[in-house]
Design an enzyme around this catalytic site. Sequence first.
Site, PDB file in Angstrom:
ATOM      1  N   LYS A 212       0.761  -1.165   0.081  1.00 34.34           N
ATOM      2  CA  LYS A 212      -0.054  -0.023  -0.173  1.00 34.34           C
ATOM      3  C   LYS A 212       0.949   1.295  -0.167  1.00 34.34           C
ATOM      4  CE  LYS A 212      -2.258  -1.588   3.694  1.00 34.34           C
ATOM      5  NZ  LYS A 212      -1.883  -3.003   3.893  1.00 34.34           N
ATOM      6  N   GLU A 432     -14.638 -23.889  -0.929  1.00 33.71           N
ATOM      7  CA  GLU A 432     -15.013 -22.939  -1.851  1.00 33.71           C
ATOM      8  C   GLU A 432     -15.970 -23.450  -2.884  1.00 33.71           C
ATOM      9  OE1 GLU A 432     -14.684 -20.038  -0.419  1.00 33.71           O
ATOM     10  OE2 GLU A 432     -13.486 -20.380   1.018  1.00 33.71           O
ATOM     11  N   HIS A 435     -19.516 -23.898  -2.012  1.00 36.23           N
ATOM     12  CA  HIS A 435     -20.235 -22.541  -1.989  1.00 36.23           C
ATOM     13  C   HIS A 435     -20.472 -22.103  -3.288  1.00 36.23           C
ATOM     14  CE1 HIS A 435     -19.640 -21.345   2.351  1.00 36.23           C
ATOM     15  NE2 HIS A 435     -18.504 -21.181   2.148  1.00 36.23           N
ATOM     16  N   ASP A 508     -19.321 -18.910   8.158  1.00 32.07           N
ATOM     17  CA  ASP A 508     -20.441 -19.403   7.232  1.00 32.07           C
ATOM     18  C   ASP A 508     -21.341 -19.536   8.404  1.00 32.07           C
ATOM     19  OD1 ASP A 508     -18.641 -19.254   5.325  1.00 32.07           O
ATOM     20  OD2 ASP A 508     -18.514 -21.446   5.134  1.00 32.07           O
TER      21      ASP A 508
HETATM   22  P1  ADP Z   1       2.068  -1.905   3.362  1.00 26.99           P
HETATM   23  O1  ADP Z   1       2.072  -0.490   3.275  1.00 26.99           O
HETATM   24  O2  ADP Z   1       0.843  -2.673   2.429  1.00 26.99           O
HETATM   25  O3  ADP Z   1       2.053  -2.551   4.686  1.00 26.99           O
HETATM   26  P2  ADP Z   1       4.352  -1.895   2.030  1.00 26.99           P
HETATM   27  O4  ADP Z   1       4.376  -0.828   0.878  1.00 26.99           O
HETATM   28  O5  ADP Z   1       4.973  -0.931   3.324  1.00 26.99           O
HETATM   29  O6  ADP Z   1       3.312  -2.535   2.547  1.00 26.99           O
HETATM   30  O7  ADP Z   1       5.404  -2.871   1.491  1.00 26.99           O
HETATM   31  C1  ADP Z   1       6.601  -3.170   2.278  1.00 26.99           C
HETATM   32  C2  ADP Z   1       7.690  -3.715   1.091  1.00 26.99           C
HETATM   33  O8  ADP Z   1       7.236  -4.873   0.702  1.00 26.99           O
HETATM   34  C3  ADP Z   1       7.858  -2.500   0.320  1.00 26.99           C
HETATM   35  O9  ADP Z   1       8.659  -1.753   0.407  1.00 26.99           O
HETATM   36  C4  ADP Z   1       8.251  -3.654  -1.008  1.00 26.99           C
HETATM   37  O10 ADP Z   1       9.676  -3.651  -1.099  1.00 26.99           O
HETATM   38  C5  ADP Z   1       7.779  -4.935  -0.779  1.00 26.99           C
HETATM   39  N1  ADP Z   1       6.479  -5.150  -1.360  1.00 26.99           N
HETATM   40  C6  ADP Z   1       5.148  -5.230  -0.846  1.00 26.99           C
HETATM   41  N2  ADP Z   1       4.193  -5.429  -1.804  1.00 26.99           N
HETATM   42  C7  ADP Z   1       4.771  -5.446  -3.010  1.00 26.99           C
HETATM   43  C8  ADP Z   1       4.438  -5.562  -4.256  1.00 26.99           C
HETATM   44  N3  ADP Z   1       3.029  -5.690  -4.735  1.00 26.99           N
HETATM   45  N4  ADP Z   1       5.212  -5.540  -5.319  1.00 26.99           N
HETATM   46  C9  ADP Z   1       6.441  -5.447  -5.139  1.00 26.99           C
HETATM   47  N5  ADP Z   1       6.979  -5.001  -4.062  1.00 26.99           N
HETATM   48  C10 ADP Z   1       6.191  -5.140  -2.863  1.00 26.99           C
END
Ligand code: ADP
Length: 620
Positions: A212, A432, A435, A508
């Site tokens: 995120k 699943e 369902h 469920d």
């Molecule tokens: P969140 O905010 O969802 O807790 P982060 O964005 O802080 O997660 O993710 C932590 C680290 O994990 C990122 O800095 C990255 O290195 C890696 N990461 C997480 N999700 C992805 C993804 N979808 N693609 C590439 N790297 C990812």
Amino acid sequence: MSIKKNPKNSRNRQIGSALLILAVVLLAAYFLIPRRFMTRRKLPRIPYSVFLQQVESGQVTEVRIDNQQIIYLIKEENKPESSIASTTRINDPQLLQRLVDNKVLFGVSPRKNPWFAILLNWVIPPIILVLALQFLMNRGPQGSLSISKSKAKVYVEGESEKITFTDIAGVEEAKTELTEIVDFLKSPKRFTAIGAKIPKGLLLVGPPGTGKTLLAKAVAGEAGVPFFSISGSEFVELFVGTGAARVRDLFKQAKKKAPCIIFIDEIDAIGKSRSNGNSQSGSNDEREQTLNQLLTEMDGFGAGDLTVIVLAATNRPEALDAALLRPGRFDRQVLVDRPDLVGREAILKIYAKKVKLGENVDLHKVARITSGFGGADLANLVNEAALLAARNKREYVEQQDFAEAIERVIGGLERKSRVLSDREKKIVAYHEVGHALVGALMPGSSKVEKISIVPRGMAALGYTLQLPTEDRFLRDEEEIKGQIATLLGGRAAEEIVFGNITTGAVDDLQKATFFAEKMLTIYGMSKVLGNLVYEWRGQESFLGNNGGNPRRFVSTKTQEAIDNELKEIVEKSYQQALDILNHNRDLLENISQQILEKEVIEGEDLNELLKEARSPWEKI
Ligand code: ADP
């Protein structure tokens, strides 16, 4: 991108910290260490009774009487020199008479200058306190008492660390949604020119470590705008009002840099629903004020040319206050879930580029056995494998390093119940599909859109997504029963295939019972009870949170009737689910095998498969 730092500020802070520690130590020393030890050498302390004996026996030659103690010279027979000793002063009216009788020379210590004592006790400590407080207040944005300053970290664009969408994989839907935000930031005029309003907030929902924060940074990177990042919990501090002041400051700073992005991690720390019934604690007031300020700021900005978009992340969207989700605030929500097989492979590829990879490494295979891993777990996995390779003095990371790293990482994740064993995966798959099959045949169920056995969110191990085909406002009895049967389809499949049932159906069962109970007690669909309502629909507060739902007083007989009928409905639906699945046993097997292979089946593929389902009650 780089983090802005000000070296001068940090040096000032160091000096300030040293001064603060010094002041605290001095203060502590002043209060904690008895002052006489600082001024006087320690004298042997003799019990008062022994002192009296010494006076009586004529050994004491001279006495000085203090406020708290008596210091005296003693001349012992076998010693050439007199020695000095002290005893605690006791309220003894005969002491003077005794001293006179024994011809002891005595006197009283001269009084200390009272001004000095007053200065020491009453003037210096407050001065030290005031200085310390002033220092704390002036410690700059990081100061613990700098209430009005936001603690946001600011990332400004710098080509070196620029994060873009190519650095993220496995969350394609989220990327598509966010591409639009990038457009808003890049060329807001295009949208405002025709009178469209640019959205102010977007909520990223998903479990931790799914990317995120990374997505938010990538939006900033793609659009080339500054990025303010702060965690929801950082708003809430020592004093009521701190959070609100910080929110105000944050938006003030952001507006100066518009267009830009504000990223608020863990927004649930401030945005928790306000009517959860636990509003008695003081910290709640603080949270509420902070939340109100945030809402006010979001309502206020966006006027004119300023484009500030707030991205917020949470893994508990259900806990958020409804006011936050209203139009004009975080009205857009994007799901950032754990990646499926294809997504995992793509993420592994991103991180594999950063290490030296041996030729025998099969990332597809690695992706296949890492079901349940989030992006952060996968990044960590590649790093672990590289560490292992280095430890074994290899030049390239090989498949065996991955195998060992997976074992290590899984050990940790299994404890958090995010990785399923093969047997569990099989059970989840049949569950699943159960369902989905029942859902496809029973009335009232929505269209089955997607079946997945990628562990999702906090609790679910797999899920079947149903989307309503049309807007519905009324439901009939048969449809609710159909829904109940669909909910029980998972457990029915387990029973048919494994002859055994698991705890996986808890959610469920809860929902099925809830629906059945609602039929009887609220909708008046009971045969026994008729058109009576046995549960008051609690008066819903305007935010949509229900403040408890007390049952109307019912007699034991009625209670029993409700219970019996409830059981009958649920059992009958369960039997229907069993019938459907037994009738479609081959299809159940077929789809389950496919889902074990692919982890996710959706859209047309799923439609085609479910079309083959046949109802056991169909007239042949
Ligand atoms: P969140 O905010 O969802 O807790 P982060 O964005 O802080 O997660 O993710 C932590 C680290 O994990 C990122 O800095 C990255 O290195 C890696 N990461 C997480 N999700 C992805 C993804 N979808 N693609 C590439 N790297 C990812």
